[in-house]
Write a protein that holds these residues in place. Structure first.
Motif, short mmCIF file in Angstrom:
data_model
loop_
_atom_site.label_atom_id
_atom_site.label_comp_id
_atom_site.label_asym_id
_atom_site.label_seq_id
_atom_site.Cartn_x
_atom_site.Cartn_y
_atom_site.Cartn_z
N THR A 66 -0.61 9.39 12.64
CA THR A 66 -0.54 9.72 11.22
C THR A 66 -1.17 11.09 10.93
O THR A 66 -1.95 11.62 11.74
CB THR A 66 -1.28 8.65 10.41
OG1 THR A 66 -2.60 8.47 10.95
CG2 THR A 66 -0.54 7.31 10.46
N LEU B 241 -6.84 5.41 5.86
CA LEU B 241 -6.24 6.34 4.90
C LEU B 241 -7.28 7.17 4.17
O LEU B 241 -7.13 8.39 4.03
CB LEU B 241 -5.40 5.55 3.87
CG LEU B 241 -4.80 6.38 2.73
CD1 LEU B 241 -3.79 7.39 3.26
CD2 LEU B 241 -4.15 5.46 1.69
N GLU B 242 -8.34 6.54 3.67
CA GLU B 242 -9.35 7.26 2.90
C GLU B 242 -10.04 8.33 3.74
O GLU B 242 -10.32 9.43 3.26
CB GLU B 242 -10.40 6.27 2.35
CG GLU B 242 -9.87 5.33 1.27
CD GLU B 242 -8.99 4.22 1.84
OE1 GLU B 242 -9.02 3.99 3.08
OE2 GLU B 242 -8.28 3.58 1.04
N THR C 49 -4.72 11.69 -1.64
CA THR C 49 -4.69 10.33 -1.11
C THR C 49 -3.36 9.66 -1.42
O THR C 49 -2.76 9.00 -0.55
CB THR C 49 -5.85 9.49 -1.69
OG1 THR C 49 -7.09 10.11 -1.38
CG2 THR C 49 -5.84 8.08 -1.12
N GLN C 50 -2.88 9.86 -2.64
CA GLN C 50 -1.59 9.28 -3.03
C GLN C 50 -0.46 9.91 -2.24
O GLN C 50 0.48 9.23 -1.82
CB GLN C 50 -1.36 9.46 -4.53
CG GLN C 50 -0.07 8.83 -5.05
CD GLN C 50 0.00 7.34 -4.79
OE1 GLN C 50 -1.02 6.65 -4.73
NE2 GLN C 50 1.21 6.82 -4.64
N ARG D 129 -0.45 8.38 1.18
CA ARG D 129 0.07 7.01 1.12
C ARG D 129 1.59 7.02 1.04
O ARG D 129 2.26 6.26 1.75
CB ARG D 129 -0.54 6.29 -0.09
CG ARG D 129 -0.14 4.82 -0.20
CD ARG D 129 -0.79 4.15 -1.39
NE ARG D 129 -2.23 4.01 -1.21
CZ ARG D 129 -3.15 4.70 -1.88
NH1 ARG D 129 -2.78 5.61 -2.79
NH2 ARG D 129 -4.44 4.51 -1.67
N GLU D 130 2.13 7.89 0.19
CA GLU D 130 3.58 7.98 0.04
C GLU D 130 4.24 8.52 1.30
O GLU D 130 5.31 8.06 1.71
CB GLU D 130 3.93 8.87 -1.16
CG GLU D 130 3.53 8.27 -2.50
CD GLU D 130 3.71 9.24 -3.65
OE1 GLU D 130 4.07 10.43 -3.39
OE2 GLU D 130 3.50 8.84 -4.81
N ASP E 178 3.08 8.30 4.42
CA ASP E 178 3.05 7.25 5.45
C ASP E 178 4.22 6.29 5.27
O ASP E 178 4.91 5.93 6.23
CB ASP E 178 1.73 6.47 5.38
CG ASP E 178 0.54 7.23 5.94
OD1 ASP E 178 0.75 8.29 6.56
OD2 ASP E 178 -0.59 6.76 5.76
#
Length: 210
Positions: free
Chosen positions: A8, A133-134, A157-158, A161-162, A164
């Protein structure tokens, strides 16, 4: 010897891959750079990032010398890379280039998201690098703000997330861990510790094949 390193964004895979390449004396390719360059070039040319044929034409004519490193490390470049990477036409345009690099006589280290599953499924050693993630968002935010980017940690962060979700769910060559890849979770590791663990895993994999 071919070493495939997937994982990632902001998990540390790029730094690990560069150091692994130096340790084993192998050429190194950051395949994500190809997609970031494609995305940036398409934006510069005014090409719709959802038009597979047009973006593939951009990818096929790439000259990485046309880009400054900061152009390819921005948040915008990362988002664009993720968008163009879902296009089968773009992945096909870059496939032969990546495989040719991997199959040179000296071998190679490649990092990306589908190296061990699609580009080099028969790699001698495979690693999957990941982190919470964080933690990844904090690492990436620190890197971007140091270069002058003003994106907020919440927005980044958003975005991660998107990204990923988009990378893992794309139909063509989704981001996923190869069944035979060794997992390295860098959430609580320093980069030196992560590199040491990666080297140890590779040595164990190679020893089992002797």
């Amino acid at each position: 010897m071919i070493i495939a390193i997937d994982g990632t964004l902001a998990s540390g895979k790029g730094t690990i891959a560069r150091r692994i390449a130096a340790w084993y004396g192998l050429p190194y390719l950051d395949t994500g750079r190809l997609y970031r360059a494609t995305g940036v070039a398409a934006i510069r040319a005014g090409v719709n990032l959802e038009d597979g044929d047009l973006v593939a034409a951009v990818a096929a004519s790439l000259d990485l010398n046309d880009f400054e490193e900061e152009d390819l490390r921005s948040a915008e470049a990362g988002v664009a890379a993720s968008k163009v990477a879902v296009l089968p036409e773009v992945r096909a345009a870059l496939l032969d280039l990546q495989r040719a690099f991997a199959n040179q006589a000296a071998g190679a280290v490649l990092d990306g998201r589908d190296i061990g599953t699609v580009i080099c499924p028969n790699a001698d050693a495979k690693l999957w690098i990941d982190a919470d993630l964080e933690v990844r968002a904090q690492r990436r935010h620190k890197e971007l703000t140091a270069s002058g980017d003003t994106i907020t940690l919440e927005d980044l962060t958003q975005q991660l997330r998107e990204r990923d979700a988009r990378d893992a769910s794309r139909k063509d060559a989704p981001m996923k861990k190869a069944a035979d890849a060794a997992l390295i979770d860098t959430t609580h590791l320093t980069i030196d510790a992560a590199v040491d663990k990666a080297r140890s895993e590779i040595d164990m994999i190679l020893a089992r094949k002797d």
